[in-house]
Design a protein around this motif. Structure first.
Motif, PDB file in Angstrom:
ATOM      1  N   THR A   7       0.847  -1.186   0.000  1.00  0.00           N
ATOM      2  CA  THR A   7       0.000   0.000   0.000  1.00  0.00           C
ATOM      3  C   THR A   7       0.883   1.237   0.000  1.00  0.00           C
ATOM      4  OG1 THR A   7      -1.771  -1.129   1.207  1.00  0.00           O
ATOM      5  CG2 THR A   7      -1.807   1.280   1.223  1.00  0.00           C
ATOM      6  N   PHE A   8       0.657   2.111  -0.987  1.00  0.00           N
ATOM      7  CA  PHE A   8       1.402   3.359  -1.111  1.00  0.00           C
ATOM      8  C   PHE A   8       0.542   4.517  -0.624  1.00  0.00           C
ATOM      9  CE2 PHE A   8       3.445   0.554  -4.072  1.00  0.00           C
ATOM     10  CZ  PHE A   8       4.765   0.974  -4.160  1.00  0.00           C
ATOM     11  N   GLN A   9       1.164   5.451   0.069  1.00  0.00           N
ATOM     12  CA  GLN A   9       0.520   6.709   0.439  1.00  0.00           C
ATOM     13  C   GLN A   9       1.318   7.851  -0.164  1.00  0.00           C
ATOM     14  OE1 GLN A   9       0.256   6.751   4.726  1.00  0.00           O
ATOM     15  NE2 GLN A   9      -1.797   5.849   4.696  1.00  0.00           N
ATOM     16  N   PHE A  10       0.598   8.867  -0.695  1.00  0.00           N
ATOM     17  CA  PHE A  10       1.257   9.991  -1.344  1.00  0.00           C
ATOM     18  C   PHE A  10       0.865  11.293  -0.662  1.00  0.00           C
ATOM     19  CE2 PHE A  10       1.010   6.714  -4.618  1.00  0.00           C
ATOM     20  CZ  PHE A  10       2.313   6.711  -5.094  1.00  0.00           C
ATOM     21  N   GLN A  11       1.811  12.232  -0.627  1.00  0.00           N
ATOM     22  CA  GLN A  11       1.541  13.570  -0.147  1.00  0.00           C
ATOM     23  C   GLN A  11       2.446  14.558  -0.881  1.00  0.00           C
ATOM     24  OE1 GLN A  11       2.300  13.313   4.107  1.00  0.00           O
ATOM     25  NE2 GLN A  11       4.411  14.026   3.880  1.00  0.00           N
ATOM     26  N   CYS A  12       2.044  15.808  -0.878  1.00  0.00           N
ATOM     27  CA  CYS A  12       2.775  16.829  -1.629  1.00  0.00           C
ATOM     28  C   CYS A  12       4.154  17.051  -1.019  1.00  0.00           C
ATOM     29  CB  CYS A  12       1.998  18.135  -1.644  1.00  0.00           C
ATOM     30  SG  CYS A  12       0.439  18.024  -2.563  1.00  0.00           S
ATOM     31  N   SER A  13       5.098  17.475  -1.887  1.00  0.00           N
ATOM     32  CA  SER A  13       6.466  17.736  -1.455  1.00  0.00           C
ATOM     33  C   SER A  13       6.787  19.214  -1.620  1.00  0.00           C
ATOM     34  CB  SER A  13       7.445  16.900  -2.278  1.00  0.00           C
ATOM     35  OG  SER A  13       8.773  17.335  -2.079  1.00  0.00           O
ATOM     36  N   SER A  14       7.475  19.766  -0.621  1.00  0.00           N
ATOM     37  CA  SER A  14       7.890  21.165  -0.699  1.00  0.00           C
ATOM     38  C   SER A  14       8.991  21.377  -1.734  1.00  0.00           C
ATOM     39  CB  SER A  14       8.380  21.644   0.677  1.00  0.00           C
ATOM     40  OG  SER A  14       9.475  20.851   1.122  1.00  0.00           O
ATOM     41  N   ASP A  15       9.612  20.285  -2.211  1.00  0.00           N
ATOM     42  CA  ASP A  15      10.647  20.406  -3.241  1.00  0.00           C
ATOM     43  C   ASP A  15      10.059  20.657  -4.623  1.00  0.00           C
ATOM     44  OD1 ASP A  15      12.471  19.904  -1.270  1.00  0.00           O
ATOM     45  OD2 ASP A  15      12.876  17.827  -1.841  1.00  0.00           O
ATOM     46  N   SER A  16       8.766  20.430  -4.771  1.00  0.00           N
ATOM     47  CA  SER A  16       8.133  20.542  -6.079  1.00  0.00           C
ATOM     48  C   SER A  16       7.932  22.012  -6.455  1.00  0.00           C
ATOM     49  CB  SER A  16       6.798  19.805  -6.090  1.00  0.00           C
ATOM     50  OG  SER A  16       6.279  19.735  -7.396  1.00  0.00           O
ATOM     51  N   THR A  17       8.590  22.443  -7.538  1.00  0.00           N
ATOM     52  CA  THR A  17       8.484  23.841  -7.985  1.00  0.00           C
ATOM     53  C   THR A  17       7.859  23.961  -9.369  1.00  0.00           C
ATOM     54  OG1 THR A  17      10.736  23.752  -8.886  1.00  0.00           O
ATOM     55  CG2 THR A  17      10.478  24.532  -6.613  1.00  0.00           C
ATOM     56  N   ASN A  18       7.375  22.844  -9.913  1.00  0.00           N
ATOM     57  CA  ASN A  18       6.806  22.871 -11.263  1.00  0.00           C
ATOM     58  C   ASN A  18       5.334  22.480 -11.290  1.00  0.00           C
ATOM     59  OD1 ASN A  18       7.345  23.433 -14.051  1.00  0.00           O
ATOM     60  ND2 ASN A  18       7.244  21.220 -14.472  1.00  0.00           N
ATOM     61  N   GLY A  19       4.710  22.430 -10.094  1.00  0.00           N
ATOM     62  CA  GLY A  19       3.267  22.199 -10.051  1.00  0.00           C
ATOM     63  C   GLY A  19       2.837  20.785  -9.734  1.00  0.00           C
ATOM     64  N   THR A  20       3.763  19.815  -9.672  1.00  0.00           N
ATOM     65  CA  THR A  20       3.387  18.438  -9.373  1.00  0.00           C
ATOM     66  C   THR A  20       2.939  18.301  -7.918  1.00  0.00           C
ATOM     67  OG1 THR A  20       4.769  17.409 -11.047  1.00  0.00           O
ATOM     68  CG2 THR A  20       4.271  16.074  -9.123  1.00  0.00           C
ATOM     69  N   GLY A  21       1.820  17.609  -7.723  1.00  0.00           N
ATOM     70  CA  GLY A  21       1.307  17.339  -6.384  1.00  0.00           C
ATOM     71  C   GLY A  21       0.565  16.026  -6.378  1.00  0.00           C
ATOM     72  N   VAL A  22      -0.240  15.822  -5.357  1.00  0.00           N
ATOM     73  CA  VAL A  22      -0.979  14.558  -5.252  1.00  0.00           C
ATOM     74  C   VAL A  22      -2.034  14.465  -6.344  1.00  0.00           C
ATOM     75  CG1 VAL A  22      -2.525  13.189  -3.789  1.00  0.00           C
ATOM     76  CG2 VAL A  22      -0.558  14.353  -2.775  1.00  0.00           C
ATOM     77  N   GLN A  23      -2.739  15.554  -6.632  1.00  0.00           N
ATOM     78  CA  GLN A  23      -3.868  15.516  -7.556  1.00  0.00           C
ATOM     79  C   GLN A  23      -3.457  15.466  -9.023  1.00  0.00           C
ATOM     80  OE1 GLN A  23      -6.992  15.106  -6.486  1.00  0.00           O
ATOM     81  NE2 GLN A  23      -6.119  15.067  -4.413  1.00  0.00           N
ATOM     82  N   GLY A  24      -2.282  15.990  -9.345  1.00  0.00           N
ATOM     83  CA  GLY A  24      -1.904  16.004 -10.751  1.00  0.00           C
ATOM     84  C   GLY A  24      -0.445  16.341 -10.932  1.00  0.00           C
ATOM     85  N   GLY A  25       0.032  16.172 -12.205  1.00  0.00           N
ATOM     86  CA  GLY A  25       1.399  16.543 -12.522  1.00  0.00           C
ATOM     87  C   GLY A  25       2.217  15.422 -13.121  1.00  0.00           C
ATOM     88  N   GLN A  26       3.512  15.456 -12.854  1.00  0.00           N
ATOM     89  CA  GLN A  26       4.485  14.518 -13.404  1.00  0.00           C
ATOM     90  C   GLN A  26       4.726  13.379 -12.399  1.00  0.00           C
ATOM     91  OE1 GLN A  26       6.082  12.746 -15.581  1.00  0.00           O
ATOM     92  NE2 GLN A  26       6.759  14.463 -16.877  1.00  0.00           N
ATOM     93  N   ILE A  27       5.641  12.475 -12.696  1.00  0.00           N
ATOM     94  CA  ILE A  27       5.976  11.280 -11.902  1.00  0.00           C
ATOM     95  C   ILE A  27       4.721  10.425 -11.676  1.00  0.00           C
ATOM     96  CG2 ILE A  27       7.249  10.382  -9.905  1.00  0.00           C
ATOM     97  CD1 ILE A  27       8.417  13.116  -9.450  1.00  0.00           C
ATOM     98  N   PRO A  28       4.159   9.894 -12.742  1.00  0.00           N
ATOM     99  CA  PRO A  28       2.960   9.072 -12.605  1.00  0.00           C
ATOM    100  C   PRO A  28       3.199   7.682 -12.017  1.00  0.00           C
ATOM    101  CG  PRO A  28       3.692   9.086 -14.875  1.00  0.00           C
ATOM    102  CD  PRO A  28       4.580  10.057 -14.148  1.00  0.00           C
ATOM    103  N   GLU A  29       4.454   7.174 -12.072  1.00  0.00           N
ATOM    104  CA  GLU A  29       4.704   5.801 -11.642  1.00  0.00           C
ATOM    105  C   GLU A  29       5.953   5.692 -10.769  1.00  0.00           C
ATOM    106  OE1 GLU A  29       3.007   3.314 -15.521  1.00  0.00           O
ATOM    107  OE2 GLU A  29       5.173   3.663 -15.266  1.00  0.00           O
ATOM    108  N   LEU A  30       5.878   4.768  -9.815  1.00  0.00           N
ATOM    109  CA  LEU A  30       7.050   4.313  -9.078  1.00  0.00           C
ATOM    110  C   LEU A  30       7.325   2.885  -9.522  1.00  0.00           C
ATOM    111  CD1 LEU A  30       6.316   5.594  -5.446  1.00  0.00           C
ATOM    112  CD2 LEU A  30       7.594   6.732  -7.266  1.00  0.00           C
TER     113      LEU A  30
END
Length: 536
Positions: free
Chosen positions: A509-532
């Protein structure tokens, strides 16, 4: 008998009566707690002189006067015909003995040390490695490096069935000194400390020796604690050594955990110093492993390094003949024909460990139409199949999104079991075929665990493109990690939407949350890095 006035006669008789009844009255008075001052004057005169004599004889100046008086009184009234000196000896002997003992490893305490340690656990713990009341001694360790350890048979027998049989069984021997040359002194003291106090203090340098001692004397709780410690400290650099030990100690759970690390991080594990320390049987088991996730050239080189270490252990020179001799049949577990021709030519063919005939036949196997028969396995290892956790439910593109100008896309994640992050799946161009340069990174609490600077080509579809770390990275459960990607290339790209905060993939089970390092708009709801991309 001369005549005596009645009043004088009566006084004399009263005095004699009190005197005769003195012992019994004393007894009743002390039991009832009454004060002697309430007795008649004549009685007080007699008892006063007697009390002074008793105090002087029972408690001479050299004796500890903290002893309770009830012991002396009981001895006097019950002894009857015993003398005061005899009673004094009976009372004071235990006190003198207790005072002279070393209570805590040569630190002398008072005779009432029990009262300063109110719980049974504290008093038992005080007896650990203590000469006080010790009825057995162990000489632990090999000759020349042994240590003498005092102990108490009852405590050891209560904590271990082996010690119980040793001290109180049908074949028990009355030896007061027992030699244990196969256990390290530090590990034996850890074992004893647990048996005396339930405290477990494990260290990386002694945990394997402690596990051996716990297994030898059948102390399962300590053995389990050792295994748990080893599991939490398990890494690629010690996985092969722990695999060897887990097989020796018959610990299937630890063995399975070792295999997970060795399979996923095979290159790191096989190139570690620990790999050269394993026994021949463990080497053969690893070389047979179908799921080793590495190239065969790495496996061959690891076997070669092991042979050099084994020659040294056996006092042999690291010649080609000796290296082949110590490997024996294990050499034929390496799947040499599954290497590329270039890997074989630059590696195994020049190692001198193969005979000229074997080298010739392998070259023919690569190039000739009629391939010769080889003794080496011909099928490639299956390795591990990477798994992919998708965190978006859909993807899209718009004329002004998703753009890259060297800004960072980042997300945080946590898992409920250990996994190995192998890489990331990324979106590519939404405007046709394009090449991207990308830097990917994995951090834990701000510390970089892995990174890679590479390139990938996007074909213009909405599919994802895998970007790999150099080696899979072990990720522990219930801890948040940060993955980041900085892309440079065609500005317009696909992006994910309808992101999920929790994703169940297989048994993880994976849990995701927003990162303060993100400066290009990626967050939990949308953006880049779709897969691990991971192994589990």
């Amino acid at each position: 008998m001369p005549t005596t006035p009645d009043c004088l006669y009566g006084r004399i008789m009263k005095f004699l009566t009190f005197f005769l009844l003195l012992p019994e009255t004393l007894k009743r008075t002390r039991k009832s707690g009454k004060q002697l001052s309430k007795l008649p004057v004549c009685y007080e005169i007699v008892t006063l002189s007697l009390r002074k004599k008793m105090a002087a004889e029972l408690y001479p100046a050299s004796i500890n006067t903290n002893l309770p008086n009830s012991n002396s009184t009981t001895a006097v009234t019950a002894a009857g015909k015993k003398t005061i000196v005899q009673v004094t000896q009976t009372v004071t002997t235990p006190t003198t003995t207790a005072t002279q003992q070393n209570i805590n490893n040569n630190n002398v305490e008072t005779a009432s040390w029990q009262s300063t340690h109110p719980t049974l656990r504290e008093r038992n713990a005080l007896m650990f490695n203590n000469e006080l009341m010790a009825d057995v001694h162990f000489v632990v360790g090999p000759p020349g490096a042994s240590q003498k350890v005092p102990a108490h048979k009852y405590v050891l027998a209560v904590g271990s069935s082996v010690f119980g049989a040793m001290f109180y069984g049908d074949l028990a021997e009355g030896e007061s000194e027992i030699h244990i040359p196969d256990v390290e002194p530090a590990a034996f003291l850890i074992l004893l400390k647990y048996m005396y106090s339930d405290e477990i203090e494990l260290e990386a340098d002694t945990v394997l020796a402690t596990l051996y001692a716990a297994k030898k004397y059948i102390v399962p709780a300590l053995a389990k604690a050792c295994v748990t410690f080893l599991e939490t400290s398990l890494e690629a650099k010690n996985a092969c050594v722990l695999l060897s030990q887990s097989r020796l100690f018959e610990e299937p759970e630890l063995t399975q955990r070792c295999w997970e690390v060795i399979d996923a991080q095979a290159e790191l594990a096989l190139r570690s110093e620990g790999f050269c320390e394993i026994d021949l049987q463990t080497l053969e088991i690893i070389l047979k492993r179908e799921t080793l996730n590495t190239r065969e050239a790495v496996v061959f080189q690891a076997a070669l390094e092991w042979s050099v270490a084994e020659c040294k252990r056996q006092g042999l020179g690291p010649t080609a003949r000796n290296k082949r001799a110590v490997l024996g049949k294990a050499l034929y577990l390496v799947r040499i024909p599954t290497m590329t021709l270039e890997e074989f030519a630059n590696g195994a063919a020049q190692s001198d460990i193969l005979t000229l005939e074997e080298t010739h036949d392998v070259f023919l196997w690569y190039t000739a139409a009629n391939q010769p028969k080889l003794e080496f396995p011909l099928q490639k290892r299956k390795g591990l199949t990477p798994q992919r956790c998708h965190r978006f439910q859909s993807s899209a593109y718009r004329s002004n999104q998703w753009r890259y100008r060297g800004r960072c896309d980042s997300i945080q994640f946590a898992v409920d079991k250990r996994i190995f992050i192998a890489g990331l799946g990324l979106y590519g161009s939404s405007g046709g075929k394009a090449e991207y340069s990308v830097k990917i990174e994995l951090k834990r609490q701000g510390v970089t665990l892995a990174q890679n600077l590479t390139k990938f080509v996007s074909d213009g579809s909405s599919g994802t493109f895998s970007v790999w770390f150099e080696h899979p990275v072990q990720v522990e459960q219930d801890t948040f990690y940060t993955v980041s990607a900085v892309l440079d290339g065609n500005e317009l790209s696909y992006f994910g939407q309808e992101g999920m905060t929790e994703v169940q993939f297989g048994k993880v089970t994976f849990q995701f949350q927003c990162s303060s390092d993100s400066t290009n708009g990626t967050g939990v709801q949308g953006g880049q890095i779709p897969e691990l991309v991971f192994y589990a």
